[in-house]
Design a protein around this motif. Structure first.
Motif, short mmCIF file in Angstrom:
data_model
loop_
_atom_site.label_atom_id
_atom_site.label_comp_id
_atom_site.label_asym_id
_atom_site.label_seq_id
_atom_site.Cartn_x
_atom_site.Cartn_y
_atom_site.Cartn_z
N LEU A 181 0.84 -1.19 0.00
CA LEU A 181 0.00 0.00 0.00
C LEU A 181 0.88 1.24 0.00
O LEU A 181 1.86 1.33 0.73
N VAL A 182 0.47 2.23 -0.80
CA VAL A 182 1.09 3.55 -0.74
C VAL A 182 0.11 4.52 -0.08
O VAL A 182 0.44 5.17 0.91
N ALA A 183 -1.07 4.61 -0.63
CA ALA A 183 -2.10 5.49 -0.08
C ALA A 183 -3.45 5.03 -0.59
O ALA A 183 -3.56 4.62 -1.75
N SER A 184 -4.45 5.13 0.26
CA SER A 184 -5.77 4.68 -0.15
C SER A 184 -6.84 5.37 0.65
O SER A 184 -6.65 5.68 1.83
N PHE A 185 -7.96 5.61 -0.01
CA PHE A 185 -9.15 6.02 0.71
C PHE A 185 -9.74 4.78 1.37
O PHE A 185 -9.51 3.65 0.95
N THR A 186 -10.50 5.02 2.43
CA THR A 186 -11.18 3.91 3.09
C THR A 186 -12.68 4.05 2.88
O THR A 186 -13.16 5.11 2.49
N ILE A 231 -8.23 8.41 4.93
CA ILE A 231 -7.12 8.11 4.04
C ILE A 231 -6.04 7.40 4.83
O ILE A 231 -5.69 7.81 5.93
N ASN A 232 -5.55 6.32 4.26
CA ASN A 232 -4.41 5.61 4.84
C ASN A 232 -3.17 5.87 3.99
O ASN A 232 -3.21 5.77 2.77
N TYR A 233 -2.09 6.19 4.65
CA TYR A 233 -0.80 6.34 3.98
C TYR A 233 0.19 5.36 4.57
O TYR A 233 0.22 5.13 5.78
N ALA A 234 1.02 4.82 3.71
CA ALA A 234 2.16 4.07 4.21
C ALA A 234 3.09 5.04 4.92
O ALA A 234 3.16 6.22 4.58
N ASP A 235 3.80 4.55 5.91
CA ASP A 235 4.73 5.41 6.65
C ASP A 235 5.71 6.08 5.70
O ASP A 235 6.07 7.25 5.87
N SER A 236 6.13 5.37 4.69
CA SER A 236 7.12 5.90 3.75
C SER A 236 6.55 7.03 2.90
O SER A 236 7.30 7.81 2.31
N LYS A 258 4.02 9.22 4.06
CA LYS A 258 3.52 10.32 4.88
C LYS A 258 4.42 11.55 4.77
O LYS A 258 5.64 11.45 4.86
N GLY A 259 3.78 12.68 4.53
CA GLY A 259 4.52 13.93 4.44
C GLY A 259 5.07 14.22 3.06
O GLY A 259 5.53 15.35 2.81
N ARG A 260 5.06 13.23 2.18
CA ARG A 260 5.60 13.44 0.83
C ARG A 260 4.56 13.20 -0.26
O ARG A 260 4.59 13.85 -1.30
N PHE A 261 3.66 12.25 -0.02
CA PHE A 261 2.66 11.89 -1.03
C PHE A 261 1.28 12.35 -0.58
O PHE A 261 0.97 12.34 0.62
N THR A 262 0.47 12.70 -1.55
CA THR A 262 -0.91 13.10 -1.27
C THR A 262 -1.85 12.42 -2.26
O THR A 262 -1.66 12.55 -3.47
N ILE A 263 -2.83 11.73 -1.74
CA ILE A 263 -3.85 11.12 -2.59
C ILE A 263 -5.06 12.01 -2.62
O ILE A 263 -5.43 12.62 -1.61
N SER A 264 -5.67 12.12 -3.78
CA SER A 264 -6.88 12.91 -3.92
C SER A 264 -7.78 12.25 -4.94
O SER A 264 -7.35 11.35 -5.68
N ARG A 265 -9.01 12.73 -4.99
CA ARG A 265 -9.98 12.07 -5.86
C ARG A 265 -10.92 13.10 -6.45
O ARG A 265 -11.37 14.02 -5.77
N LEU A 276 -2.27 10.69 -7.31
CA LEU A 276 -1.25 10.55 -6.29
C LEU A 276 -0.15 11.57 -6.61
O LEU A 276 0.58 11.41 -7.58
N GLN A 277 -0.10 12.60 -5.80
CA GLN A 277 0.96 13.59 -5.93
C GLN A 277 2.14 13.13 -5.10
O GLN A 277 2.01 12.93 -3.89
N MET A 278 3.26 12.95 -5.75
CA MET A 278 4.45 12.45 -5.07
C MET A 278 5.54 13.51 -5.13
O MET A 278 5.97 13.90 -6.22
N ASN A 279 5.95 13.99 -3.98
CA ASN A 279 6.98 15.01 -3.87
C ASN A 279 8.21 14.44 -3.17
O ASN A 279 8.12 13.43 -2.45
N ASN A 280 9.32 15.10 -3.37
CA ASN A 280 10.58 14.68 -2.74
C ASN A 280 10.82 13.19 -2.94
O ASN A 280 11.08 12.46 -1.98
N LEU A 281 10.76 12.78 -4.18
CA LEU A 281 10.91 11.35 -4.48
C LEU A 281 12.31 10.87 -4.16
O LEU A 281 13.30 11.60 -4.33
N LYS A 282 12.38 9.64 -3.71
CA LYS A 282 13.64 9.02 -3.34
C LYS A 282 13.87 7.79 -4.22
O LYS A 282 12.91 7.21 -4.73
#
Length: 116
Positions: free
Chosen positions: A47-52, A57-62, A64-71, A80-86
């Protein structure tokens, strides 16, 4: 039949951003739950991020703070907006639509590659 189409993956440098989109069509029903998962080579899909179903919204710990899910319900699209990608974010990202007891559906996946 449910059809999910993901887009937005690609190659980005570490610290960069990407925005993934997943458009759903077909017999998607109402009250469905959509989310994003990813799978890196040799790893299980996670899981990365999901609505329930309760609207949370559930986010994986990895994520949180970097990714945003929207609908966008009008467009049956989840983002899925992904910032500060690693580099460790590199994976195939999959969209999932769950319809309760009816079952779950998956998109074909979109590749995200992060260069260090």
């Amino acid at each position: 039949q449910v059809h999910l189409v993901e887009s937005g993956g690609g190659l980005v440098q570490a610290g960069g951003s990407l925005r993934l989109s997943c458009s759903a069509s077909g017999s998607i029903g109402v009250g469905n739950v959509m989310g994003w998962y990813r799978q890196a080579p040799g790893n299980q899909r996670e899981l990365v991020a999901s609505f329930t179903s309760g609207g949370w919204i559930n986010y994986a710990d990895s994520a949180k703070g970097r990714f945003t899910i929207s609908r966008d319900n009008a467009r049956n699209t989840v983002y899925l907006q992904m910032n500060n990608l690693k580099p460790e974010d590199a994976a195939v990202y999959y969209c999932r639509l769950a319809r309760g007891i009816i079952g779950s559906y998956w998109g074909q996946g979109t590749q995200v590659t992060v260069s260090s």
